[in-house]
Design a protein around this motif. Structure first.
Motif, PDB file in Angstrom:
ATOM      1  N   ALA A 144       0.840  -1.213   0.000  1.00 50.95           N
ATOM      2  CA  ALA A 144       0.000   0.000   0.000  1.00 50.95           C
ATOM      3  C   ALA A 144       0.870   1.256   0.000  1.00 50.95           C
ATOM      4  O   ALA A 144       0.562   2.229  -0.697  1.00 50.95           O
ATOM      5  CB  ALA A 144      -0.916  -0.012   1.218  1.00 50.95           C
TER       6      ALA A 144
ATOM      7  N   TRP B  45       1.075   3.977  -2.845  1.00 56.14           N
ATOM      8  CA  TRP B  45       0.699   5.339  -2.488  1.00 56.14           C
ATOM      9  C   TRP B  45       1.777   6.382  -2.839  1.00 56.14           C
ATOM     10  O   TRP B  45       1.586   7.570  -2.655  1.00 56.14           O
ATOM     11  CB  TRP B  45       0.321   5.407  -0.999  1.00 56.14           C
ATOM     12  CG  TRP B  45      -0.432   6.655  -0.701  1.00 56.14           C
ATOM     13  CD1 TRP B  45      -0.046   7.687   0.102  1.00 56.14           C
ATOM     14  CD2 TRP B  45      -1.694   7.045  -1.252  1.00 56.14           C
ATOM     15  NE1 TRP B  45      -0.985   8.688   0.073  1.00 56.14           N
ATOM     16  CE2 TRP B  45      -2.003   8.309  -0.755  1.00 56.14           C
ATOM     17  CE3 TRP B  45      -2.578   6.424  -2.154  1.00 56.14           C
ATOM     18  CZ2 TRP B  45      -3.168   8.991  -1.107  1.00 56.14           C
ATOM     19  CZ3 TRP B  45      -3.731   7.092  -2.495  1.00 56.14           C
ATOM     20  CH2 TRP B  45      -4.023   8.348  -1.971  1.00 56.14           C
TER      21      TRP B  45
ATOM     22  N   GLY C 171      -1.846  -1.491  -7.436  1.00 55.00           N
ATOM     23  CA  GLY C 171      -2.871  -1.740  -6.420  1.00 55.00           C
ATOM     24  C   GLY C 171      -3.521  -3.102  -6.559  1.00 55.00           C
ATOM     25  O   GLY C 171      -4.100  -3.616  -5.590  1.00 55.00           O
TER      26      GLY C 171
ATOM     27  N   LEU D   3      -2.725  -5.723  -4.051  1.00 51.34           N
ATOM     28  CA  LEU D   3      -3.452  -5.707  -2.771  1.00 51.34           C
ATOM     29  C   LEU D   3      -4.641  -6.680  -2.845  1.00 51.34           C
ATOM     30  O   LEU D   3      -4.962  -7.358  -1.876  1.00 51.34           O
ATOM     31  CB  LEU D   3      -3.947  -4.294  -2.457  1.00 51.34           C
ATOM     32  CG  LEU D   3      -2.863  -3.232  -2.228  1.00 51.34           C
ATOM     33  CD1 LEU D   3      -3.476  -1.841  -2.159  1.00 51.34           C
ATOM     34  CD2 LEU D   3      -2.081  -3.522  -0.962  1.00 51.34           C
TER      35      LEU D   3
ATOM     36  N   TRP E 219      -1.016   8.075   5.759  1.00 52.04           N
ATOM     37  CA  TRP E 219      -1.498   6.685   5.707  1.00 52.04           C
ATOM     38  C   TRP E 219      -1.209   5.944   7.004  1.00 52.04           C
ATOM     39  O   TRP E 219      -2.005   5.133   7.469  1.00 52.04           O
ATOM     40  CB  TRP E 219      -0.885   5.927   4.514  1.00 52.04           C
ATOM     41  CG  TRP E 219      -1.791   5.943   3.344  1.00 52.04           C
ATOM     42  CD1 TRP E 219      -1.497   6.428   2.114  1.00 52.04           C
ATOM     43  CD2 TRP E 219      -3.149   5.477   3.277  1.00 52.04           C
ATOM     44  NE1 TRP E 219      -2.593   6.306   1.294  1.00 52.04           N
ATOM     45  CE2 TRP E 219      -3.608   5.728   1.965  1.00 52.04           C
ATOM     46  CE3 TRP E 219      -4.029   4.889   4.176  1.00 52.04           C
ATOM     47  CZ2 TRP E 219      -4.896   5.407   1.551  1.00 52.04           C
ATOM     48  CZ3 TRP E 219      -5.308   4.565   3.770  1.00 52.04           C
ATOM     49  CH2 TRP E 219      -5.722   4.823   2.471  1.00 52.04           C
TER      50      TRP E 219
END
Lengths: 511, 78
Positions: free
Chosen positions: A20, A24, A74, A77, A447
């Motif tokens: 993540a 990000w 992503g 994930l 985050w």
């Protein structure tokens, strides 16, 4: 005791965090740079000045590099959900299915269609249609971010659903409640506006490098003016949405607020800690001072948390051990109710297996009375409900400190650009040069605040992280953790190398 | 009408064809995207990230029962 391999849980958690956080790096830059490209191109279409076209194409190229490297990172994930977090992914499938499908549709139709026009269409479509396409890419990129943040917002504040004990799934009851969840809304506006801020800092960094090197000076100055205006507006918006986000945290996740403020004993007219060093020996319930040293601003935490000067802000000890005066139930009491809910769910399952409808109905009625506490039933001790304090505390304060610095930086750049002396301000340019890196640190800190601060929960109060995982050996996750570390580091190196090469080439039409 | 549709199709086709042909940096970026997607879907997904529930259970009922079992395994209902 819950017989779960905590080593596996921690590796799965570390792997998810790693993925993540790398993801990000790319996403916020895409969100903000797409709008900056639209601003540059709008000025070109309005003025007809070819220099703005050159500027637009240059930043669009850097946007394209970032997009290409970051796209689909992503997806990993989602792989992890299916393998490491199978209990969780099964339980939330009904809630997350719709938002993630909508995200896919937006990403494909809006971004993919107009993305091609944006890059291939310079001499093939009209100026206005090209500009429209650039704006659509910006809007599409940001709209696709809505849906993943709706999903994340739901995990922080699960609304618009009910738990189906037959299927072990949270099922959607009210789509609008999920989409307009106040936590999701505040999360989206704060996250997207922080992306705008990061992109403005990115433009500042590269433009300052050109000014220091004495190259592409006019292009750099023009870029700095647009980025500084956007940066100042974004900074104000980030501050406003950050305040709303903090208010939502105080209302929905008071333990997270207590952790990010290092607040153990709640108080009325609570001060906010402007800066301080956490006492590493401090534990919930003891009498040690939570801080080795701190500087406070009076009353501000009460105002931020409840919009009221006199209001009480609960601390970690109040939330863990209860506070009768303030009507706060202890975690111990919630654990008892949670265990009752789990026992009744097990009874219901057993009764269904035995085809005993009467027993099943009774168990279900009992379960419904305590189901909102089910997550607490998996905790072994009340203190397990407390997230790690130091990490979110420092991350929050780093984020706020940097967020307060950025508008001053933008204002200085704008002021000297207005006076026409920017290139001569040699003391200021190095600050601009490092500002992009500081923006990235603030992004990552944000985050950490959001995700570490909500521990131990995967779904707030309903499912702790340790129960959300698959029953796997830790070694399985360790191998893929290091694989991701290598893959993402290679991607980051590729991005930096390609970007640096493109930056050293500079705007195309100037050469 | 059919000729009109064909012309639109040809225009779109040539738009993309010329766009891809004219790419300089874009070719390198597409190569990175394709390699990345290959590694993700044909290496990571297949060999390292099987969907646990889909691999071990065939029906939704079985998956639901397994998760229910997992989340109630420490219940005391004697």
């Amino acid at each position: 005791m819950i017989d779960i391999d905590l080593t596996m849980v921690n590796w799965a958690r570390a792997q998810f965090a790693l993925t993540a956080m790398y993801h990000w790096i790319f996403v916020p830059l895409t969100l903000g740079l797409s709008f900056l490209c639209a601003f540059f191109e709008s000025i070109y279409v309005k003025t007809g000045n070819k220099a703005w076209r050159s500027i637009t194409k240059f930043w669009m190229t850097l946007f394209g590099i970032n997009f290409a490297i970051g796209v689909a990172t992503g997806i990993i994930l989602e792989f992890q959900f299916g393998t490491n977090w199978s209990n969780y992914s099964w339980m939330v499938g009904d809630i997350f299915g719709a938002p993630l499908a909508i995200e896919g549709i937006f990403a494909f139709f809006l971004e993919a269609t107009f993305f091609a026009v944006m890059f291939f269409g310079w001499n093939r479509v009209s100026k206005k249609f090209h500009l429209f396409s650039t704006w659509m890419v910006a809007v599409g990129s940001n709209l696709s971010a809505v849906w993943i943040l709706v999903a994340n917002g739901w995990m922080q504040n699960p609304v618009g659903m009910f738990f189906n004990p037959e299927t072990a799934r949270f099922e959607m009851e009210n789509f609008a409640a999920v989409v307009f969840n106040p936590v999701a809304v505040s999360k989206f506006v704060h996250t997207s506006s922080s992306g705008f801020l990061l992109a403005s800092l990115f433009v500042l960094t590269i433009s300052c490098w050109y000014l220091i090197k004495g190259r592409h000076i006019e292009m750099a100055k023009k870029s700095i003016v647009v980025a500084s205006v956007f940066g100042i507006l974004s900074s104000s918006y980030v501050a406003f949405t950050g305040d709303e986000s903090a208010y939502q945290v105080a209302q929905k996740q008071p333990m997270k607020l207590a952790a990010i403020e290092g607040l153990y004993k709640g108080e009325s007219r609570a001060p906010i800690v402007a800066a301080g060093i956490i006492n590493p020996k401090k534990q919930p319930g003891d009498n040690l001072n939570p801080f080795l040293v701190k500087v406070e601003i009076p009353w501000l935490l009460s105002i931020m948390a409840n919009r009221s000067l006199d209001s009480f802000v609960p601390g970690i000890d109040d939330l863990v051990y209860g506070n009768k005066e303030q009507g706060i139930e202890s975690v111990e009491s919630k654990i008892v109710r949670g265990k009752t809910a789990i026992n009744n769910l097990a009874l219901f399952k057993q009764a269904r297996k035995e085809n005993n409808d009467q027993k099943a109905d009774m168990a279900l009625a009992e379960f419904n009375m305590t189901k909102q506490y089910i997550g607490y039933g998996y905790l072994d001790t009340p203190e397990e409900a407390v997230p790690p304090v130091a990490l979110p505390y420092y991350a929050f304060h780093v984020m706020v400190a940097l967020g307060s610095l950025f508008p001053i930086l933008f204002a200085l750049f704008l002021f000297y650009a207005y006076r026409g002396t920017l290139a001569e301000k040699k003391w200021l340019l190095p600050f601009g040069l490092i500002s992009g890196l500081l923006g990235l640190i603030a992004q990552q800190a944000g985050w950490i605040v959001a995700e570490v601060g909500r521990q131990p929960w995967a779904i707030y109060k309903l499912l702790p992280v340790k129960v959300a995982t698959t029953n796997l050996a830790a070694s399985n996750v360790q191998i893929t953790f290091f694989m991701f570390l290598i893959i993402f580091t290679l991607l980051l190196i590729a991005e930096i190398k390609i970007m640096l090469k493109q930056i050293s080439i500079g705007p195309e039409e100037e050469n | 009408m059919k000729q009109g549709n064909l012309a639109i199709f040809n225009n779109i086709y040539s738009f993309y064809r010329d766009g891809f042909r004219g790419m300089v940096l874009g070719k390198k970026l597409w190569a990175i995207i394709l390699i990345k997607l290959f590694v993700m879907f044909f290496v990571l997904k297949i060999f390292f990230f099987p969907n646990y529930l889909n691999t071990n259970f065939s029906t939704s009922e079985e998956k639901g029962n397994h998760v229910l079992e997992q989340i109630t395994r420490n219940a005391s209902i004697k």
